[in-house]
Structure formats: structure tokens, C-alpha cells
Design a protein around this motif. Structure first.
Motif, PDB file in Angstrom:
ATOM      1  N   UNK A 138       0.830  -1.200   0.000  1.00 12.71           N
ATOM      2  CA  UNK A 138       0.000   0.000   0.000  1.00 12.71           C
ATOM      3  C   UNK A 138       0.868   1.254   0.000  1.00 12.71           C
ATOM      4  N   UNK A 139       1.940   1.249   0.770  1.00 10.93           N
ATOM      5  CA  UNK A 139       2.841   2.402   0.769  1.00 10.93           C
ATOM      6  C   UNK A 139       3.508   2.569  -0.589  1.00 10.93           C
ATOM      7  N   UNK A 140       3.943   1.446  -1.179  1.00 12.21           N
ATOM      8  CA  UNK A 140       4.551   1.494  -2.510  1.00 12.21           C
ATOM      9  C   UNK A 140       3.565   2.025  -3.536  1.00 12.21           C
ATOM     10  N   UNK A 141       2.336   1.490  -3.532  1.00  6.54           N
ATOM     11  CA  UNK A 141       1.326   1.914  -4.501  1.00  6.54           C
ATOM     12  C   UNK A 141       0.992   3.393  -4.341  1.00  6.54           C
ATOM     13  N   UNK A 142       0.908   3.849  -3.087  1.00  2.42           N
ATOM     14  CA  UNK A 142       0.635   5.258  -2.857  1.00  2.42           C
ATOM     15  C   UNK A 142       1.741   6.151  -3.391  1.00  2.42           C
ATOM     16  N   UNK A 143       2.985   5.742  -3.224  1.00  2.00           N
ATOM     17  CA  UNK A 143       4.111   6.525  -3.733  1.00  2.00           C
ATOM     18  C   UNK A 143       4.142   6.530  -5.257  1.00  2.00           C
ATOM     19  N   UNK A 144       3.810   5.386  -5.856  1.00  2.00           N
ATOM     20  CA  UNK A 144       3.773   5.317  -7.322  1.00  2.00           C
ATOM     21  C   UNK A 144       2.700   6.250  -7.861  1.00  2.00           C
ATOM     22  N   UNK A 145       1.505   6.187  -7.261  1.00  2.00           N
ATOM     23  CA  UNK A 145       0.435   7.079  -7.704  1.00  2.00           C
ATOM     24  C   UNK A 145       0.798   8.541  -7.537  1.00  2.00           C
ATOM     25  N   UNK A 146       1.525   8.851  -6.469  1.00  2.00           N
ATOM     26  CA  UNK A 146       1.926  10.227  -6.198  1.00  2.00           C
ATOM     27  C   UNK A 146       2.914  10.744  -7.233  1.00  2.00           C
ATOM     28  N   UNK A 147       3.853   9.905  -7.655  1.00  2.00           N
ATOM     29  CA  UNK A 147       4.931  10.401  -8.522  1.00  2.00           C
ATOM     30  C   UNK A 147       4.625  10.286 -10.010  1.00  2.00           C
ATOM     31  N   UNK A 148       3.592   9.527 -10.387  1.00  2.00           N
ATOM     32  CA  UNK A 148       3.257   9.392 -11.798  1.00  2.00           C
ATOM     33  C   UNK A 148       2.510  10.622 -12.315  1.00  2.00           C
ATOM     34  N   UNK A 149       2.787  10.982 -13.573  1.00  2.00           N
ATOM     35  CA  UNK A 149       1.981  11.998 -14.233  1.00  2.00           C
ATOM     36  C   UNK A 149       0.630  11.400 -14.591  1.00  2.00           C
ATOM     37  N   UNK A 150      -0.365  12.245 -14.823  1.00  2.00           N
ATOM     38  CA  UNK A 150      -1.662  11.759 -15.291  1.00  2.00           C
ATOM     39  C   UNK A 150      -1.467  11.062 -16.636  1.00  2.00           C
TER      40      UNK A 150
END
Length: 389
Positions: free
Chosen positions: A301-313
């Protein structure tokens, strides 16, 4: 593509990474937050992308740096010879470890002659000014230790991170082995084509401070599989010669994703809920297994949250992961990852199953390896995108 510069267990499949990283004609900002030996990053640089990588394993970070950064290979041989001359002239056998534990570890796993040579050679290499060339020589030294068959150590299967001592003494010449190792690595480095740029450093994929908002177009990674391969078990045999102590490496092992340790503290409602949705048999397992799975869900969950945060739309993430087996019971690791991505707002586009060729699993061939091969015959390739809010 050039072959890997250093053995590494269960590397990301190059064909999987290539299908993603090599599929874009435009330069992209690519992240692998658990980069291992740098397969994704090497392919990214080859195809002209700007790549960023993190890993907790110091040896993995070193390998990935050398694989992706320019190295003056014309100077490398001469620099290796200078280190060998310094080592041969040295008289001291004193090591720089201040703790008895690391000293005793070295005495057990390395013969007297090899240990003396490693003390002197590692000192000569590590005392060089920081540079890509010094990094390469450190990798050249590690290649003598992290191997399938005994070389500088008395152990076999170190490359698979399942070392077991098979010799009581050895006649291996570390100095000549180092010369050959650097020469072989130089040929591999010369075969590369570095078009893009790379930034690689130690870091934890769960650490939000590492990930600036909307800073990457593509994330490609493969989390360590739950309870599968203990990378540092083998790597520590080389890392002690690069200045690390066993206590330091033990701390890294205990906090790594996939480690055989339960997370400290009670489970949060979020990751307990995730486990209850995807792993309905969890209550049938003993408390230790449940806590291991809860920890893995927390990490994902922490990994997924960080990925979502750093990805562009519109940015894409590709995660390669396999189910695990704990005490003979299948753990739906792939579904935990897929659900974590979805719960953090990423749209899962596909989940494909990929069979892993037995020859590419980088696992032992007997004993505990039989169990490992049963649990890792296939893996999932999960693809998701970041949609507009």
C-alpha cells in the motif's frame, strides 16, 4: 544488449522490461523504486530515457550504478593494476571492522590466504577517490565472492543468496582473480550503449520523501517476493569487504520488503481490510503467517501510494510479482499488489501470467531450492495507469 555485469538472483526478466521501456520512441522519465541489479534502468538508458532507481541493498545500488553510468574503461585496467601493486606491497592484515562479529564471519567463510589478500586489496580499492571507476573495481572485487562455485570464499551458491561452506581451505589467488574479473567486466561495459541518463542511490520504496509529485512517466519494478529470496544473505559476504558490518546489514535485512519478519505495531485498518478482501483463508494460518502477510500488504500500500503520487496523469506502472508459499500454503501476493494499486487510485488495465523458464530462476538446484522452484514457476505482470481526478 550487454550481459549482466554481476550475478544477481531472480533478476527482472529483460524481455518484460524491454517490452515496456523499449516500446516508446520518445524519451521518458522512468523509475524503478526497487531496482535490484538495474535491468530496467540499463534498458532505459540504452533506449534514451532518463532513469531513476532506488534500492535498500548497497550491493544492488553499486551494480546498478556501474551498469548505467559512463566508466572510463581505458583507465580501468591501469587502475586495477595500481590497486594490485598496492595490495602486494602491503604488510598489514588489519581490517577496518571494529566489531568481533564481522571478523569472525570473515574467518569462517574465507580461507587464511584469501582473507589476507582481500583485506589488502579491498583497502587499496576502497581508498580510491569516489568515481565511476572505483565503483566498477568494487563490483569487480564482489564478483570474486558472489559466485555459484567457490572462488574467493569457501562457499558455494553465494550468487543464489543461499551460501553454504563446501571447503575447509582454498588455493584460489584473489589477486589474479581480480585481474581477470576486471578484464571480463571491461568487455561487458564496452558493449553498452548509454544514450539516456541515470540517477541511482540507496533509498526505500516506501519513503514518500523520495518521490516528487508527477515526476515520472513510467514506473517499472518487481518487489521482492514474500518469503522468497534473502538477497543480503549472499551479498553480505561481499559487502563486508566494501566496508559494511554485519550489524548494519542485519538492520537492512530486517526492514526490507518481503523479509521474514512481522511489522512492528498493530495492523492499520487499511491494510487489514486489504488482506481480508483478497486472502479469505488468512484466519486459518498461524499468527506469524498472518503478521507477515499484513506487513507485506502494508508495504504494498505504501509502494502503490508513492507510485500514484509520482506518476503523471496518464502515466503507466508495470509491476512484476509472483504468489508466495508460507508453510505449504499459497499466499495471493499478486492479488495483494493488484488490489493495493487499485486502492490507491490507479486503474488496473491488465494482469498477465508469465511462466518463468526454470533456467532463469537463479535458484539452487537441490534441497531448499526444490521448494523455491515450486513456488516460483510463474509470475504476474500487472499494468495500471494513473487517471485524471
Amino acid at each position: 544488449m550487454a550481459r549482466a555485469i554481476h550475478p544477481f538472483p531472480a533478476r527482472m526478466a529483460p524481455e518484460v522490461a524491454l517490452a515496456v521501456v523499449g516500446g516508446s520512441a520518445r524519451p521518458m522519465r522512468v523509475l524503478d523504486p526497487m531496482c535490484g541489479s538495474g535491468t530496467v534502468l540499463s534498458l532505459g538508458v540504452h533506449h534514451g530515457h532518463q532513469v531513476t532507481g532506488y534500492d535498500l541493498d548497497p550491493l544492488a545500488v553499486l551494480m546498478a550504478r556501474v551498469a548505467t553510468q559512463p566508466v572510463d574503461t581505458d583507465a580501468l585496467g591501469g587502475l586495477a593494476n595500481e590497486c594490485l601493486t598496492t595490495a602486494r606491497r602491503a604488510r598489514s592484515t588489519d581490517v577496518r571492522w571494529s566489531d568481533d562479529e564481522t571478523r569472525e564471519f570473515a574467518r569462517y567463510w574465507f580461507g587464511d590466504s584469501q582473507r589476507t589478500q582481500l583485506v589488502r586489496l579491498s583497502r587499496a580499492v576502497n581508498d580510491l577517490d569516489a568515481s565511476p571507476e572505483r565503483d566498477a573495481l568494487q563490483v569487480g572485487l564482489s564478483r570474486l565472492v558472489v559466485t555459484k562455485s567457490p572462488r574467493a570464499s569457501l562457499a558455494a551458491d553465494t550468487a543464489h543468496s543461499r551460501p553454504h561452506r563446501v571447503l575447509d581451505e582454498s588455493e584460489y589467488d584473489v589477486y589474479e582473480g581480480f585481474r581477470a574479473s576486471v578484464a571480463a567486466m571491461t568487455s561487458t561495459l564496452d558493449a553498452r550503449e548509454l544514450v539516456g541518463r541515470a540517477s541511482i542511490r540507496r533509498g526505500d520504496a516506501r519513503d514518500r520523501t523520495l518521490f516528487a509529485s508527477t515526476s515520472f512517466d513510467l514506473v517499472v519494478t518487481s518487489p521482492p517476493y514474500l518469503n522468497a529470496i534473502d538477497y543480503l544473505r549472499g551479498h553480505r559476504m561481499a559487502l563486508i569487504w566494501l566496508g559494511h558490518t554485519l550489524s548494519e546489514l542485519r538492520s537492512i535485512r530486517g526492514t526490507s520488503i518481503g523479509a521474514e519478519a512481522a511489522r512492528q505495531g498493530d495492523p492499520t485498518e487499511e491494510h487489514a481490510d486489504l488482506v481480508s478482501r483478497v486472502f479469505k483463508d488468512a484466519p486459518k494460518h498461524d499468527e506469524r503467517v498472518q503478521r507477515l502477510v499484513l506487513r507485506y500488504a502494508h508495504d504494498m500500500l505504501e509502494l502503490a501510494g508513492n507510485i500514484g503520487h509520482c506518476l503523471v496523469v496518464g502515466g503507466q506502472v508495470v509491476v512484476v510479482v509472483a504468489d508466495s508459499v508460507l508453510k505449504g500454503k499459497r499466499i495471493p501476493t499478486g492479488e495483494i499488489v493488484r488490489t493495493a494499486l487499485a486502492d490507491k487510485g490507479l486503474k488496473v488495465e491488465s494482469v498477465q501470467t508469465r511462466e518463468i523458464p526454470a533456467t532463469l530462476r537463479y535458484l539452487p538446484v537441490s534441497g531448499a531450492g526444490d521448494q523455491l522452484s515450486k513456488r516460483m514457476k510463474s509470475e504476474y505482470v500487472i499494468t495500471a495507469t494513473k487517471a485524471a481526478l
